[in-house]
Design a protein around this motif. Structure first.
Motif, PDB file in Angstrom:
ATOM      1  N   TYR A  92       0.839  -1.200   0.000  1.00 49.90           N
ATOM      2  CA  TYR A  92       0.000   0.000   0.000  1.00 49.90           C
ATOM      3  C   TYR A  92       0.873   1.249   0.000  1.00 49.90           C
ATOM      4  O   TYR A  92       2.089   1.179   0.251  1.00 49.90           O
ATOM      5  CB  TYR A  92      -0.881   0.018   1.247  1.00 49.90           C
ATOM      6  CG  TYR A  92      -1.861  -1.123   1.344  1.00 49.90           C
ATOM      7  CD1 TYR A  92      -2.895  -1.262   0.424  1.00 49.90           C
ATOM      8  CD2 TYR A  92      -1.770  -2.059   2.379  1.00 49.90           C
ATOM      9  CE1 TYR A  92      -3.807  -2.304   0.523  1.00 49.90           C
ATOM     10  CE2 TYR A  92      -2.681  -3.096   2.486  1.00 49.90           C
ATOM     11  CZ  TYR A  92      -3.695  -3.217   1.560  1.00 49.90           C
ATOM     12  OH  TYR A  92      -4.588  -4.250   1.662  1.00 49.90           O
ATOM     13  N   ASP A  93       0.235   2.392  -0.243  1.00 47.51           N
ATOM     14  CA  ASP A  93       0.978   3.647  -0.213  1.00 47.51           C
ATOM     15  C   ASP A  93       1.018   4.248   1.181  1.00 47.51           C
ATOM     16  O   ASP A  93       1.818   5.131   1.449  1.00 47.51           O
ATOM     17  CB  ASP A  93       0.373   4.646  -1.201  1.00 47.51           C
ATOM     18  CG  ASP A  93       1.310   5.807  -1.467  1.00 47.51           C
ATOM     19  OD1 ASP A  93       2.471   5.545  -1.858  1.00 47.51           O
ATOM     20  OD2 ASP A  93       0.892   6.974  -1.268  1.00 47.51           O
ATOM     21  N   ASN A  94       0.140   3.779   2.073  1.00 45.82           N
ATOM     22  CA  ASN A  94       0.176   4.248   3.458  1.00 45.82           C
ATOM     23  C   ASN A  94      -0.423   3.186   4.368  1.00 45.82           C
ATOM     24  O   ASN A  94      -1.000   2.203   3.893  1.00 45.82           O
ATOM     25  CB  ASN A  94      -0.570   5.586   3.605  1.00 45.82           C
ATOM     26  CG  ASN A  94      -2.029   5.488   3.230  1.00 45.82           C
ATOM     27  OD1 ASN A  94      -2.822   4.862   3.935  1.00 45.82           O
ATOM     28  ND2 ASN A  94      -2.401   6.094   2.107  1.00 45.82           N
ATOM     29  N   GLY A  95      -0.277   3.379   5.650  1.00 46.59           N
ATOM     30  CA  GLY A  95      -0.698   2.388   6.621  1.00 46.59           C
ATOM     31  C   GLY A  95      -2.182   2.296   6.851  1.00 46.59           C
ATOM     32  O   GLY A  95      -2.649   1.413   7.590  1.00 46.59           O
ATOM     33  N   HIS A  96      -2.931   3.182   6.236  1.00 42.03           N
ATOM     34  CA  HIS A  96      -4.393   3.169   6.398  1.00 42.03           C
ATOM     35  C   HIS A  96      -5.066   3.200   5.032  1.00 42.03           C
ATOM     36  O   HIS A  96      -5.674   4.201   4.631  1.00 42.03           O
ATOM     37  CB  HIS A  96      -4.844   4.364   7.249  1.00 42.03           C
ATOM     38  CG  HIS A  96      -4.234   4.374   8.615  1.00 42.03           C
ATOM     39  ND1 HIS A  96      -4.681   3.574   9.642  1.00 42.03           N
ATOM     40  CD2 HIS A  96      -3.168   5.065   9.113  1.00 42.03           C
ATOM     41  CE1 HIS A  96      -3.945   3.778  10.716  1.00 42.03           C
ATOM     42  NE2 HIS A  96      -3.016   4.674  10.417  1.00 42.03           N
ATOM     43  N   ALA A 140       2.320  -3.243   9.396  1.00 39.97           N
ATOM     44  CA  ALA A 140       2.559  -4.678   9.534  1.00 39.97           C
ATOM     45  C   ALA A 140       1.359  -5.411  10.110  1.00 39.97           C
ATOM     46  O   ALA A 140       0.972  -6.485   9.626  1.00 39.97           O
ATOM     47  CB  ALA A 140       3.787  -4.907  10.409  1.00 39.97           C
ATOM     48  N   GLU A 141       0.748  -4.843  11.148  1.00 37.81           N
ATOM     49  CA  GLU A 141      -0.379  -5.507  11.797  1.00 37.81           C
ATOM     50  C   GLU A 141      -1.553  -5.682  10.844  1.00 37.81           C
ATOM     51  O   GLU A 141      -2.285  -6.675  10.913  1.00 37.81           O
ATOM     52  CB  GLU A 141      -0.828  -4.716  13.028  1.00 37.81           C
ATOM     53  CG  GLU A 141       0.230  -4.585  14.113  1.00 37.81           C
ATOM     54  CD  GLU A 141       1.166  -3.415  13.893  1.00 37.81           C
ATOM     55  OE1 GLU A 141       1.133  -2.809  12.787  1.00 37.81           O
ATOM     56  OE2 GLU A 141       1.945  -3.104  14.816  1.00 37.81           O
ATOM     57  N   ARG A 142      -1.701  -4.734   9.960  1.00 33.67           N
ATOM     58  CA  ARG A 142      -2.824  -4.795   9.022  1.00 33.67           C
ATOM     59  C   ARG A 142      -2.624  -5.922   8.013  1.00 33.67           C
ATOM     60  O   ARG A 142      -3.567  -6.632   7.657  1.00 33.67           O
ATOM     61  CB  ARG A 142      -2.970  -3.457   8.305  1.00 33.67           C
ATOM     62  CG  ARG A 142      -4.294  -3.286   7.578  1.00 33.67           C
ATOM     63  CD  ARG A 142      -4.673  -1.836   7.502  1.00 33.67           C
ATOM     64  NE  ARG A 142      -6.059  -1.654   7.119  1.00 33.67           N
ATOM     65  CZ  ARG A 142      -6.760  -0.550   7.358  1.00 33.67           C
ATOM     66  NH1 ARG A 142      -6.203   0.444   8.024  1.00 33.67           N
ATOM     67  NH2 ARG A 142      -8.008  -0.453   6.965  1.00 33.67           N
ATOM     68  N   LEU A 143      -1.399  -6.083   7.550  1.00 37.83           N
ATOM     69  CA  LEU A 143      -1.112  -7.176   6.630  1.00 37.83           C
ATOM     70  C   LEU A 143      -1.265  -8.529   7.330  1.00 37.83           C
ATOM     71  O   LEU A 143      -1.863  -9.461   6.785  1.00 37.83           O
ATOM     72  CB  LEU A 143       0.296  -7.046   6.073  1.00 37.83           C
ATOM     73  CG  LEU A 143       0.565  -5.948   5.039  1.00 37.83           C
ATOM     74  CD1 LEU A 143       2.024  -5.982   4.605  1.00 37.83           C
ATOM     75  CD2 LEU A 143      -0.341  -6.085   3.828  1.00 37.83           C
ATOM     76  N   GLU A 144      -0.722  -8.628   8.527  1.00 34.35           N
ATOM     77  CA  GLU A 144      -0.744  -9.910   9.226  1.00 34.35           C
ATOM     78  C   GLU A 144      -2.139 -10.311   9.694  1.00 34.35           C
ATOM     79  O   GLU A 144      -2.385 -11.486   9.978  1.00 34.35           O
ATOM     80  CB  GLU A 144       0.228  -9.876  10.407  1.00 34.35           C
ATOM     81  CG  GLU A 144       1.679  -9.833   9.962  1.00 34.35           C
ATOM     82  CD  GLU A 144       2.671 -10.088  11.086  1.00 34.35           C
ATOM     83  OE1 GLU A 144       2.287  -9.903  12.262  1.00 34.35           O
ATOM     84  OE2 GLU A 144       3.806 -10.490  10.782  1.00 34.35           O
ATOM     85  N   ALA A 145      -3.052  -9.353   9.769  1.00 32.74           N
ATOM     86  CA  ALA A 145      -4.436  -9.679  10.125  1.00 32.74           C
ATOM     87  C   ALA A 145      -5.075 -10.607   9.093  1.00 32.74           C
ATOM     88  O   ALA A 145      -6.052 -11.301   9.382  1.00 32.74           O
ATOM     89  CB  ALA A 145      -5.255  -8.403  10.269  1.00 32.74           C
ATOM     90  N   ILE A 161       2.736 -14.443   4.884  1.00 36.03           N
ATOM     91  CA  ILE A 161       2.902 -13.012   5.130  1.00 36.03           C
ATOM     92  C   ILE A 161       3.816 -12.793   6.331  1.00 36.03           C
ATOM     93  O   ILE A 161       3.589 -13.344   7.414  1.00 36.03           O
ATOM     94  CB  ILE A 161       1.546 -12.329   5.391  1.00 36.03           C
ATOM     95  CG1 ILE A 161       0.609 -12.496   4.185  1.00 36.03           C
ATOM     96  CG2 ILE A 161       1.742 -10.834   5.693  1.00 36.03           C
ATOM     97  CD1 ILE A 161      -0.800 -11.993   4.424  1.00 36.03           C
ATOM     98  N   TYR A 162       4.854 -11.974   6.137  1.00 36.08           N
ATOM     99  CA  TYR A 162       5.716 -11.542   7.229  1.00 36.08           C
ATOM    100  C   TYR A 162       5.613 -10.027   7.363  1.00 36.08           C
ATOM    101  O   TYR A 162       6.021  -9.289   6.469  1.00 36.08           O
ATOM    102  CB  TYR A 162       7.170 -11.933   6.961  1.00 36.08           C
ATOM    103  CG  TYR A 162       7.456 -13.409   7.096  1.00 36.08           C
ATOM    104  CD1 TYR A 162       7.502 -14.017   8.341  1.00 36.08           C
ATOM    105  CD2 TYR A 162       7.697 -14.197   5.969  1.00 36.08           C
ATOM    106  CE1 TYR A 162       7.770 -15.382   8.477  1.00 36.08           C
ATOM    107  CE2 TYR A 162       7.981 -15.554   6.092  1.00 36.08           C
ATOM    108  CZ  TYR A 162       8.011 -16.139   7.353  1.00 36.08           C
ATOM    109  OH  TYR A 162       8.284 -17.483   7.477  1.00 36.08           O
TER     110      TYR A 162
END
Length: 265
Positions: free
Chosen positions: A50-54, A88-93, A105-106
């Motif tokens: 993504y381009d940002n964390g949200h 990171a938390e968003r991807l790992e969810a 996913i790491y």
């Protein structure tokens, strides 16, 4: 084993307040077709999904749809690491859902996945960021280092690797300690792949990711990468290129689209 290396999708990126989502969808559909036509066994996505964390709901929908299609219902392995633009938390969810589709996913350098089947692939977790995967008649070992901040890097090196703090001080020395630890996980009879999201010395181009805090201290010499890795898939730099002095085994895939006026070349 046939591998496709991609990175720096930057889904949700705006260019002068103009959404690139429609263009990104077209390019990512082309990537899925490429994986099918080339009969790729593995797709490595080396950060900055993504381009940002949200990301917006539309950006997340495009990402999830794309990796599901790339995995071909768990028949193709997909390995993903987080970049500096990702949360990171968003991807790992997504891990509980992604696992059934053969997607690993790491999110952080301390991430350690569970052993078991990912899609059709038997996976053995060996260490933080390290897994062994049976792919047909071959075994591949993936050593993955998502983007790591200077603060987190120090904690990883001194706590996890039992390193001597007095002897390892610079950013490059800390990174080299982690990569050296990866070498201990590789075997002579396996396909050894490293994934990381970093800058290297003498990289070409890339106004989008040029950092004012670099000043040379966050640029890695190619010698720091694990010696036993046969292919090192990097993300962070938007111009596709081979890292100098590595005989082509260390590469940036580049971004899927130009994201800055200087990147049109």
């Amino acid at each position: 084993m046939k591998l496709i290396h991609t990175a720096d999708w930057h889904i949700g990126k705006l260019l002068i307040d103009r959404s690139r989502l429609k263009e990104q969808k077209i390019v990512l559909n082309e990537l899925v077709k490429m994986a099918e036509e080339e009969a790729a066994d593995v797709v490595c996505i080396a950060g900055d999904i993504y381009d940002n964390g949200h990301p917006s709901a539309a950006a997340e929908e495009l990402f999830c749809h794309t990796i599901k299609e790339l995995s071909h219902n768990g028949e193709r392995l997909v390995v993903i690491i987080a970049g500096n633009h990702d949360k990171a938390e968003r991807l790992e969810a997504l891990i509980p859902l992604a696992r059934d589709h053969g997607i690993i996913i790491y999110g952080t350098p301390k991430s350690r996945i569970s052993s078991g089947h990912y899609g059709k692939f038997p996976v053995t977790s060996l260490d933080n960021g390290v897994s062994s995967v049976k792919i047909g008649e071959e075994t591949a070992i993936f050593c993955c280092l998502p983007y790591v901040t200077e603060k987190a890097l120090g904690e990883i090196v001194y706590q996890n690797l039992d390193a001597d703090e007095d002897n390892i001080k610079s950013y490059e020395e800390k990174m080299q300690a982690i990569y050296a630890n990866f070498d201990s996980d590789y075997r002579n009879d396996t396909i050894n792949i490293c994934m990381s999201h970093v800058f290297t010395l003498d990289y070409e181009g890339d106004s989008s990711e040029r950092s004012t805090q670099l000043g040379g201290s966050y640029l890695l010499d190619a010698k720091v990468f694990p010696n036993k890795a046969q292919y090192i898939a990097l993300g962070h730099v938007h111009k596709p290129q081979r890292v100098k002095g590595t005989n082509g085994r260390v590469r940036y895939s580049g971004a899927i689209l130009p994201y800055h006026s200087d990147e049109v070349k």
